[in-house]
Design a protein around this motif. Structure first.
Motif, PDB file in Angstrom:
ATOM      1  N   ARG A 294      58.144 -26.518 -10.890  1.00  0.00           N
ATOM      2  CA  ARG A 294      58.742 -27.484 -10.159  1.00  0.00           C
ATOM      3  C   ARG A 294      58.169 -28.557  -9.343  1.00  0.00           C
ATOM      4  O   ARG A 294      58.551 -28.796  -8.156  1.00  0.00           O
ATOM      5  CB  ARG A 294      60.081 -26.746  -9.140  1.00  0.00           C
ATOM      6  N   THR A 295      57.212 -29.243 -10.068  1.00  0.00           N
ATOM      7  CA  THR A 295      56.561 -30.127  -9.541  1.00  0.00           C
ATOM      8  C   THR A 295      56.705 -31.549 -10.176  1.00  0.00           C
ATOM      9  O   THR A 295      56.716 -31.518 -11.417  1.00  0.00           O
ATOM     10  CB  THR A 295      54.766 -30.002  -9.695  1.00  0.00           C
ATOM     11  N   ALA A 296      56.829 -32.555  -9.360  1.00  0.00           N
ATOM     12  CA  ALA A 296      57.163 -33.902  -9.711  1.00  0.00           C
ATOM     13  C   ALA A 296      56.504 -34.960  -8.607  1.00  0.00           C
ATOM     14  O   ALA A 296      57.177 -34.811  -7.765  1.00  0.00           O
ATOM     15  CB  ALA A 296      58.514 -34.095 -10.011  1.00  0.00           C
ATOM     16  N   ARG A 297      55.192 -35.499  -9.134  1.00  0.00           N
ATOM     17  CA  ARG A 297      54.917 -36.479  -8.099  1.00  0.00           C
ATOM     18  C   ARG A 297      54.473 -37.812  -8.770  1.00  0.00           C
ATOM     19  O   ARG A 297      53.785 -37.671 -10.120  1.00  0.00           O
ATOM     20  CB  ARG A 297      53.398 -35.649  -7.508  1.00  0.00           C
ATOM     21  N   VAL A 298      54.735 -38.795  -8.087  1.00  0.00           N
ATOM     22  CA  VAL A 298      54.301 -40.184  -8.570  1.00  0.00           C
ATOM     23  C   VAL A 298      53.681 -40.702  -7.353  1.00  0.00           C
ATOM     24  O   VAL A 298      54.269 -40.776  -6.131  1.00  0.00           O
ATOM     25  CB  VAL A 298      55.505 -41.066  -9.023  1.00  0.00           C
ATOM     26  N   VAL A 299      52.294 -40.972  -7.417  1.00  0.00           N
ATOM     27  CA  VAL A 299      51.565 -41.567  -6.334  1.00  0.00           C
ATOM     28  C   VAL A 299      50.657 -42.848  -6.790  1.00  0.00           C
ATOM     29  O   VAL A 299      50.255 -43.002  -7.947  1.00  0.00           O
ATOM     30  CB  VAL A 299      50.740 -40.744  -5.923  1.00  0.00           C
ATOM     31  N   ILE A 300      50.877 -43.801  -5.725  1.00  0.00           N
ATOM     32  CA  ILE A 300      50.319 -45.026  -6.015  1.00  0.00           C
ATOM     33  C   ILE A 300      49.061 -45.129  -5.128  1.00  0.00           C
ATOM     34  O   ILE A 300      48.815 -44.654  -3.828  1.00  0.00           O
ATOM     35  CB  ILE A 300      51.131 -46.548  -5.685  1.00  0.00           C
TER      36      ILE A 300
ATOM     37  N   GLY B  59      45.729 -48.243   2.995  1.00  0.00           N
ATOM     38  CA  GLY B  59      45.267 -46.771   3.465  1.00  0.00           C
ATOM     39  C   GLY B  59      45.289 -45.659   2.537  1.00  0.00           C
ATOM     40  O   GLY B  59      44.981 -45.687   1.548  1.00  0.00           O
ATOM     41  N   ALA B  60      45.933 -44.520   2.976  1.00  0.00           N
ATOM     42  CA  ALA B  60      46.073 -43.452   1.959  1.00  0.00           C
ATOM     43  C   ALA B  60      46.934 -43.646   0.956  1.00  0.00           C
ATOM     44  O   ALA B  60      47.871 -44.525   0.949  1.00  0.00           O
ATOM     45  CB  ALA B  60      46.638 -41.893   2.725  1.00  0.00           C
ATOM     46  N   PRO B  61      46.947 -42.763  -0.185  1.00  0.00           N
ATOM     47  CA  PRO B  61      48.008 -43.029  -1.247  1.00  0.00           C
ATOM     48  C   PRO B  61      49.385 -42.961  -0.925  1.00  0.00           C
ATOM     49  O   PRO B  61      49.598 -42.304   0.183  1.00  0.00           O
ATOM     50  CB  PRO B  61      47.601 -41.995  -2.551  1.00  0.00           C
TER      51      PRO B  61
ATOM     52  N   VAL C 230      43.752 -39.963   6.232  1.00  0.00           N
ATOM     53  CA  VAL C 230      44.579 -40.203   7.438  1.00  0.00           C
ATOM     54  C   VAL C 230      44.972 -41.997   7.161  1.00  0.00           C
ATOM     55  O   VAL C 230      45.764 -42.465   7.790  1.00  0.00           O
ATOM     56  CB  VAL C 230      44.522 -39.785   8.509  1.00  0.00           C
ATOM     57  N   ALA C 231      43.724 -42.515   7.083  1.00  0.00           N
ATOM     58  CA  ALA C 231      43.739 -44.025   6.815  1.00  0.00           C
ATOM     59  C   ALA C 231      42.443 -44.442   5.735  1.00  0.00           C
ATOM     60  O   ALA C 231      41.664 -43.609   5.291  1.00  0.00           O
ATOM     61  CB  ALA C 231      43.505 -44.773   8.180  1.00  0.00           C
ATOM     62  N   ALA C 232      42.302 -45.858   6.030  1.00  0.00           N
ATOM     63  CA  ALA C 232      40.892 -46.119   4.877  1.00  0.00           C
ATOM     64  C   ALA C 232      39.766 -45.662   5.621  1.00  0.00           C
ATOM     65  O   ALA C 232      39.721 -46.031   6.828  1.00  0.00           O
ATOM     66  CB  ALA C 232      41.099 -47.487   4.931  1.00  0.00           C
TER      67      ALA C 232
ATOM     68  N   PRO D 233      40.406 -46.254  -0.146  1.00  0.00           N
ATOM     69  CA  PRO D 233      41.599 -46.131  -0.770  1.00  0.00           C
ATOM     70  C   PRO D 233      41.936 -46.432  -2.313  1.00  0.00           C
ATOM     71  O   PRO D 233      42.833 -46.000  -2.890  1.00  0.00           O
ATOM     72  CB  PRO D 233      42.305 -47.510   0.144  1.00  0.00           C
ATOM     73  N   ALA D 234      40.947 -47.115  -2.818  1.00  0.00           N
ATOM     74  CA  ALA D 234      41.015 -47.344  -4.223  1.00  0.00           C
ATOM     75  C   ALA D 234      40.162 -46.348  -5.123  1.00  0.00           C
ATOM     76  O   ALA D 234      40.324 -46.467  -6.351  1.00  0.00           O
ATOM     77  CB  ALA D 234      40.264 -48.706  -4.468  1.00  0.00           C
ATOM     78  N   ALA D 235      39.734 -45.386  -4.337  1.00  0.00           N
ATOM     79  CA  ALA D 235      38.905 -44.303  -5.029  1.00  0.00           C
ATOM     80  C   ALA D 235      39.892 -43.433  -6.133  1.00  0.00           C
ATOM     81  O   ALA D 235      41.041 -43.081  -5.846  1.00  0.00           O
ATOM     82  CB  ALA D 235      38.228 -43.367  -4.124  1.00  0.00           C
ATOM     83  N   ASP D 236      39.228 -43.261  -7.472  1.00  0.00           N
ATOM     84  CA  ASP D 236      40.029 -42.499  -8.309  1.00  0.00           C
ATOM     85  C   ASP D 236      40.287 -41.199  -7.992  1.00  0.00           C
ATOM     86  O   ASP D 236      41.610 -40.515  -8.007  1.00  0.00           O
ATOM     87  CB  ASP D 236      39.096 -42.272  -9.567  1.00  0.00           C
ATOM     88  N   TRP D 237      39.245 -40.235  -7.407  1.00  0.00           N
ATOM     89  CA  TRP D 237      39.452 -39.088  -6.838  1.00  0.00           C
ATOM     90  C   TRP D 237      40.553 -38.763  -5.724  1.00  0.00           C
ATOM     91  O   TRP D 237      41.098 -37.753  -5.732  1.00  0.00           O
ATOM     92  CB  TRP D 237      38.272 -38.071  -6.451  1.00  0.00           C
ATOM     93  N   VAL D 238      40.541 -39.709  -5.004  1.00  0.00           N
ATOM     94  CA  VAL D 238      41.592 -39.512  -3.681  1.00  0.00           C
ATOM     95  C   VAL D 238      43.026 -39.670  -4.270  1.00  0.00           C
ATOM     96  O   VAL D 238      44.094 -38.892  -4.001  1.00  0.00           O
ATOM     97  CB  VAL D 238      41.441 -40.903  -2.737  1.00  0.00           C
ATOM     98  N   LEU D 239      43.161 -40.590  -5.259  1.00  0.00           N
ATOM     99  CA  LEU D 239      44.472 -40.643  -5.791  1.00  0.00           C
ATOM    100  C   LEU D 239      44.868 -39.497  -6.715  1.00  0.00           C
ATOM    101  O   LEU D 239      46.104 -38.940  -6.563  1.00  0.00           O
ATOM    102  CB  LEU D 239      44.727 -41.977  -6.635  1.00  0.00           C
TER     103      LEU D 239
END
Length: 278
Positions: free
Chosen positions: A207-213, A218-220, A154-156, A121-127
């Protein structure tokens, strides 16, 4: 602790990987750079009968551009992306993020596909891949399929990969003159996984706008309303408690310190994207 005994083999083709997975379901594990699998082996969290090293398979080491998308082979290392070895990724968000992954030693060996398949869940590439709207190209005995990164984890430590399937490549948007992005994470010290992280990606042309934590349980998680406000109003959208309000539904059960960490990574990531600071 050392790994339990296993057989080691180095693959040279995609077909060899497919045959191995089809012939030994559950008995073989794939290894790219061993930066994720290696610790799990040493802790004996996994005890495969055979480890198949896929790092030398030519198809998994390639990077190409097709229809404004960059296709990155699963065995491409973090360091190769960081160093701009592939022209299509020079100046790309992927290049900037790669340089902040753990230590250089990890980046020299770690691979994009290995990190995504591990699904920490904390991996750089996943986010980052979720923020970019990447697609994961999966191969198995039944053929190939393309999975949106937003649906891949789908989960950690759990993905949609089925028995006999493996990641062949990942598609991300090519460098765009109109795209803006930000990436910020808190770690206790260099090399550790993030306590809180945020990636954002805006491209008015698509027309892309994404903010993800990231660094959640689990998943971002997406912050769609905040992304829409920033896309529409720019820096003015950050006034007041806009970020805290966007995070509240997700972080309501977390302590105030964690909430502040996430508020800060979101703010600094957006400031980067807006060309302010961060």
């Amino acid at each position: 602790m050392k790994a339990a005994k296993f057989d080691y083999e180095r693959a040279v083709s995609l077909q060899q990987i497919q045959d191995a997975l089809a012939g030994e379901p559950g008995g073989v594990r794939l290894m790219g750079g061993s930066q994720s699998l290696g610790p799990m082996l040493n802790l004996r969290l996994v005890r495969p009968e055979r480890v198949l090293d896929v790092s030398a398979v030519p198809e998994l080491q390639q990077v190409s551009t097709v229809n404004a998308q960059v296709r990155i082979g699963a065995a491409v290392t973090h360091a190769q992306i960081e160093d701009g070895l592939h022209e299509a990724l020079r100046g790309h968000m992927m290049q900037k993020v790669a340089g902040r992954i753990a230590y250089r030693g990890v980046r020299n060996r770690g691979t994009l596909g290995g990190s995504l398949a591990h699904a920490d869940p904390a991996a750089d590439w996943v986010l980052t891949c979720v923020a970019l709207g990447a697609r994961v190209n999966v191969r198995g005995s039944g053929g190939t399929r393309s999975v949106p990164m937003a649906d891949f984890m789908v989960a950690a430590y759990t993905t949609v990969l089925e028995a006999g399937e493996f990641i062949e490549s990942v598609d991300v948007p090519a460098v765009s003159a109109t795209a803006r992005w930000g990436y910020y994470k808190f770690t206790r010290k260099v090399g550790e996984f993030a306590d809180a992280s945020c990636a954002c990606y805006f491209d008015p042309a698509t027309r892309t706008a994404r903010v993800v934590i990231g660094a959640m349980d689990g998943a971002p998680r997406f912050l769609p309303e905040l992304a829409a406000k920033v896309a529409a109003h720019g820096a003015a959208a950050l006034a007041g408690d806009t970020i805290a309000a966007a995070l509240q539904p997700i972080l309501a059960q977390r302590d105030p310190a964690h909430q502040e960490l996430f508020r800060t990574v979101v703010e600094r990531s957006l400031q980067q994207a807006l060309g302010l600071k961060g």
